[in-house]
Design a protein around this motif. Structure first.
Motif, PDB file in Angstrom:
ATOM      1  N   ASP B  14       0.986  -1.137  -0.015  1.00 43.59           N
ATOM      2  CA  ASP B  14      -0.147   0.004   0.131  1.00 43.59           C
ATOM      3  C   ASP B  14       1.097   1.192  -0.005  1.00 43.59           C
ATOM      4  N   ASP B  17       3.678   1.512   2.586  1.00 45.26           N
ATOM      5  CA  ASP B  17       4.913   0.436   2.194  1.00 45.26           C
ATOM      6  C   ASP B  17       5.481   1.059   1.033  1.00 45.26           C
ATOM      7  N   LEU B  20       8.105   3.630   2.069  1.00 51.39           N
ATOM      8  CA  LEU B  20       9.369   2.811   2.586  1.00 51.39           C
ATOM      9  C   LEU B  20       9.930   1.991   1.761  1.00 51.39           C
ATOM     10  N   GLU B  24      13.879   2.995   0.961  1.00 48.55           N
ATOM     11  CA  GLU B  24      15.040   1.925   1.300  1.00 48.55           C
ATOM     12  C   GLU B  24      15.832   1.559  -0.086  1.00 48.55           C
ATOM     13  N   GLY B  60      15.462  -8.752  -0.982  1.00 51.25           N
ATOM     14  CA  GLY B  60      14.493  -9.246   0.010  1.00 51.25           C
ATOM     15  C   GLY B  60      13.288  -8.301   0.006  1.00 51.25           C
ATOM     16  N   SER B  61      13.633  -7.067  -0.207  1.00 55.24           N
ATOM     17  CA  SER B  61      12.206  -6.171  -0.432  1.00 55.24           C
ATOM     18  C   SER B  61      11.382  -6.187  -1.536  1.00 55.24           C
ATOM     19  N   THR B  64       9.677  -9.322  -1.189  1.00 58.08           N
ATOM     20  CA  THR B  64       8.285  -9.117  -0.161  1.00 58.08           C
ATOM     21  C   THR B  64       7.135  -8.660  -1.213  1.00 58.08           C
ATOM     22  N   ASP B 182      23.441 -10.600   6.750  1.00 61.85           N
ATOM     23  CA  ASP B 182      22.349  -9.733   6.444  1.00 61.85           C
ATOM     24  C   ASP B 182      21.656  -9.254   7.625  1.00 61.85           C
ATOM     25  N   GLN B 184      20.595  -6.719  10.561  1.00 63.14           N
ATOM     26  CA  GLN B 184      20.627  -5.339  10.600  1.00 63.14           C
ATOM     27  C   GLN B 184      21.437  -4.683  11.614  1.00 63.14           C
TER      28      GLN B 184
END
Lengths: 118, 701
Positions: B14, B17, B20, B24, B60-61, B64, B182, B184
């Motif tokens: 959405d 997200d 963000l 990133e 990863g992102s 997702t 990985d 953080q």
């Protein structure tokens, strides 16, 4: 199945976490802030807690300490945004068992929760 | 394969997200952009680690949110980086090229998340290229076996606290723990490991030291000397229970050897494994990033602020500054009118408050200005890639050295400075640095060096671009200006070399022997200069033939305020930026002549055309010069000067620049406007355009 308390003031984050957890078969209860989290912990005695840090009413760090007073063996993982390293450290010193960095991928959430529950 | 370009795309996120994700992704892509070119050769392991992590995070992102193409491309990049990280593949230029090509595609793919339309990028080929690079029989990087075994020093007396336990038969173990690459917040994992060790025994020593770990230095590896009654298996199991712990290695140390230097574990060379990075993670043994001492990386103490919000704050402060000035004027007027003793206390009070308000406002303005500042790094970091690309195209060998990345300036200036700087650098590589053969013949190293240095001085920032190339060909420049009819042969010959090199800023001059697709045709330095002067900056060049060229740019720290000489002409107030003003004098002091029917000011052996400021700016109202004399302001743009006729000099002032678009729409000869203390509008004069068009509006005698 284990019960997980998801604490976050952002409804979206609660929803996302709950979805990940219920799909994996966990029972989920939710709290919007630290104060509510302590109350719910007392009444529902969940097996593990995923605790956001920055929240109104009572922040995650304080809530962690309060919950540990209620139950010194409480299994709490902090859910943090980047840039809160010192708070996370403080939380670990105060008895948090683990932490997750937002936005956490589903497999990380599940790995952390299953570790907490064992 | 049929193109899917233009097909709508759907992602699992959405708006919250999305923001963000983009922030990133942008951060990671920027990091890759800055660091990939440094990968070539013998990279710092910490750098490789950082790059690997950036690719991993992007993977990863994107996975997702269900961005399959982006996830699979980043996966391929990550696989190659993993091989580099483990020394299975040397980071040759073909490796870097393949990664850079991937990076370019990543930008487009990340943008698809905004547009929600397929950009038509085919990642399969890029992925195949990456895999090909991985499979090709490239030389392996320096073998990890060559690495020294790390040595840890046990502080004197460290075991004293534990002798009792040792005598009771507790074992002494050297334990080495690696945190997954990985993770953080690795420091916290290290702290948890430390906590865990203390819960099962006594920790006689640890590396890095406890307070370094607590300070959050970001280390991915720690070691400790643990005294415990537990077995090796129990210790390993306890420590592996901490999330993100990728590897635990330990061995018993006899008490006699547990003092002084103690050998750690050598990093085993990794066997080439299946390219699945999940498998890579499972056996993730990151090379040590920093072992000793505090790491340079500190947890950042900053927050993100929307640029619009900052701009809004700056505008509000601008309003406050205006009110402050207005209040000060009111105070002066009041104190001249009210001489009544009964009011003096009230007046004092008023004065005190206004001057306090003035101080606070100044401070507030300064602070907000500072918060809009960014380090020039964001501009400089793009340059290595650029220089590399241009050098490859021209067949040159060039090293780029940058310094002063921390120098800060206003973000509005940062946005504007990038293009001129890029242009100057292209020129330096294309025209400045010689071909390797030419350099060898001249007795220079084959690889040329270009340095870009930034620094602050007072309220200016300086950027210097220096190369050790062939220098500017002054003979060619002299020939060119004569050929183009810009100057007589005599004048060109007579000009000293220092002056001749400045001619590269003249419109329509290019000394490059042939037009290249790198620097284009002579477009360039004149436009660069115009752009810099539009920012109230200055640019100068100096050069020694055969040795090199240096271009220095001077810019104000911010475009939000500027120092100006305030003048009035025909009832309107104008602000002339102080950087362009060379002199201001009353008409009776001025040496005014009439040359060719036009009024001319003779100033320091130069004849300056005189221009009526109000008329030049399109003030068509009837014009009457004050009967008691007028003033002349001499101003320059590059090496051109003109003298502007104004009615009055009103003094110097910091003015808050507002764009004309907000108020009047763009107008010729003006760069903006400012609100004056009394609430009226002052117009900020664009000296560059006026001086350039001087001939048209000179005052007839």
């Amino acid at each position: 199945m284990a019960t997980i308390l998801v604490v976050d003031d952002a409804a979206f984050m609660r929803m996302r976490m709950s979805k990940i957890l219920t799909e994996a078969g966990y029972e989920v209860i939710q709290a919007e802030n630290g104060l509510e989290a302590v109350e719910k912990y007392r009444s529902a005695k969940p097996d593990a807690v995923l605790m956001d840090i920055t929240m109104p009413e009572m922040d995650g760090l304080t809530a962690l300490k309060e919950i540990r007073k209620v139950d010194p063996n409480a299994k709490v993982a902090m859910v943090t945004a980047l840039g809160q390293q010192q708070i996370v450290l403080e939380a670990v010193k105060s008895g948090a068992k683990d932490f997750l960095v937002k936005p956490a991928e589903a497999d990380r959430v599940l790995a952390a929760v299953s570790k907490l529950c064992n | 394969m049929t193109s899917t370009k233009g097909t709508p795309l759907q992602f699992d996120l959405d708006d919250e997200d999305l923001k963000l994700f983009l922030e990133e992704a942008e951060e990671q892509i920027e990091l890759l952009d800055q660091s990939l070119v440094q990968l070539e050769g013998e990279p710092d392991p910490a750098l490789v680690q950082r790059i690997f992590r950036a690719a991993h995070t992007l993977k990863g992102s994107s996975a997702t949110i269900g961005h399959k193409k982006m996830a699979s491309l980043t996966h391929a990049m990550e696989t190659v980086l993993d091989a580099v990280r483990q020394g299975r593949r040397a980071p040759t230029s073909e490796v870097v090229d393949a990664l850079l090509a991937g990076l370019d595609a990543l930008r487009v793919l990340a943008n698809e998340v905004v547009t929600r339309v397929d950009s038509g990028i085919v990642t399969e080929r890029l992925e195949a290229d990456l895999m090909a690079v991985l499979d090709s029989e490239g030389p392996a990087a320096a073998s990890p076996e060559a690495q020294d075994v790390p040595v840890y020093v046990v502080p004197a007396g460290a075991l004293e606290c534990c002798w009792e336990e040792v005598e009771q038969g507790h074992g002494i173990f050297f334990v080495d723990v690696v945190v997954a690459s990985d993770c953080q917040l690795p420091s916290i994992r290290c702290y948890q490991v430390l906590q865990e060790m203390e819960s099962i025994g006594r920790l006689a020593a640890c590396w890095p030291e406890r307070d370094v770990i607590e300070a959050g230095g970001g280390e991915y590896r720690m070691a400790g000397l643990l005294v415990t009654r537990q077995t090796e298996e129990q210790i390993a199991a306890a420590l592996k229970a901490v999330s993100d712990v990728a590897a635990v290695r330990l061995r018993a140390v006899p008490p006699s050897e547990a003092t002084g230097p103690i050998e750690g574990f050598r990093d085993e060379p990794q066997q080439p494994a299946a390219s699945s990075s999940e498998a890579a993670e499972a056996r993730d043994e990151a090379p040590p990033e920093t072992l000793r001492g505090g790491s340079a990386r500190k947890a950042s103490q900053s927050v993100r602020i929307d640029v619009e919000r900052l701009d809004g704050l700056m505008n509000l402060v601008g309003e406050l500054v205006i009110d402050r000035t207005r209040l000060q004027q009111v105070r002066e007027q009041l104190s001249s009118v009210l001489r009544d003793a009964s009011l003096s206390e009230l007046m004092d009070n008023f004065e005190e408050t206004t001057s306090h308000l003035a101080r606070v406002t100044d401070e507030l303005q300064e602070q907000i200005m500072r918060s809009r500042m960014l380090p020039v790094r964001s501009v400089l970091s793009r340059l290595p890639r650029l220089v590399r690309d241009v050098a490859v195209k021209c067949g040159k060998k060039v090293d780029l050295v940058t310094a002063g990345e921390e120098t800060e300036l206003d973000r509005s200036v940062i946005e504007e400075i990038s293009d001129p700087l890029v242009h100057i650098l292209r020129n330096a590589v294309d025209h400045g640095i010689e071909s390797p053969e030419e350099r060898r013949a001249a007795g220079k190293p084959e690889t040329g060096t270009i340095s870009v240095t930034a620094w602050n001085q007072e309220t200016y920032i300086y950027l210097a671009v220096r190369d050790d190339g062939r220098g500017i060909d002054t003979a060619a420049l002299r020939r060119k200006v004569v050929e183009k009819g810009l100057m007589t042969r005599e004048a060109a010959e007579a000009a000293p070399d220092e002056q001749v090199v400045q001619w590269i800023f003249m419109p329509g001059l290019s000394t490059a022997k042939q037009v290249t697709d790198v620097s284009g045709r002579g477009v360039g330095m004149d436009i660069v200069r115009t752009n810099i002067e539009r920012l109230n900056g200055q640019i100068t060049v100096s050069s020694v033939q055969g040795k090199g060229t240096e271009v220095i740019i001077q810019l104000p720290l911010t475009l939000a305020t500027t120092k100006a000489l305030m003048v009035s002409a025909n009832g309107t107030v104008y602000a002339i930026p102080l950087v362009s003003v060379t002199e201001a004098l009353a008409d009776h002091e001025a040496d005014i002549h009439t040359v060719g029917g036009r009024k001319t000011l003779r100033l320091r052996h130069r004849l300056l055309p005189m221009i009526d400021l109000a008329a030049a700016l399109g003030d068509a109202r009837p014009r009457m010069l004050p009967t008691d004399g007028y003033f002349v302001v001499a101003a320059r743009h590059g090496d051109r000067q003109a003298a502007f006729i104004v009615d009055r000099l009103l003094g110097e002032q910091d003015v808050v620049v507002k764009s004309l678009g907000d108020m009047l729409g763009a107008r010729k000869g003006l760069t903006g406007a400012t609100i004056l203390g009394d609430g009226t509008l002052g117009l900020i004069v664009d000296i560059a355009s006026l001086v350039t068009e001087q001939a048209a509006v000179s005052v007839p005698a």
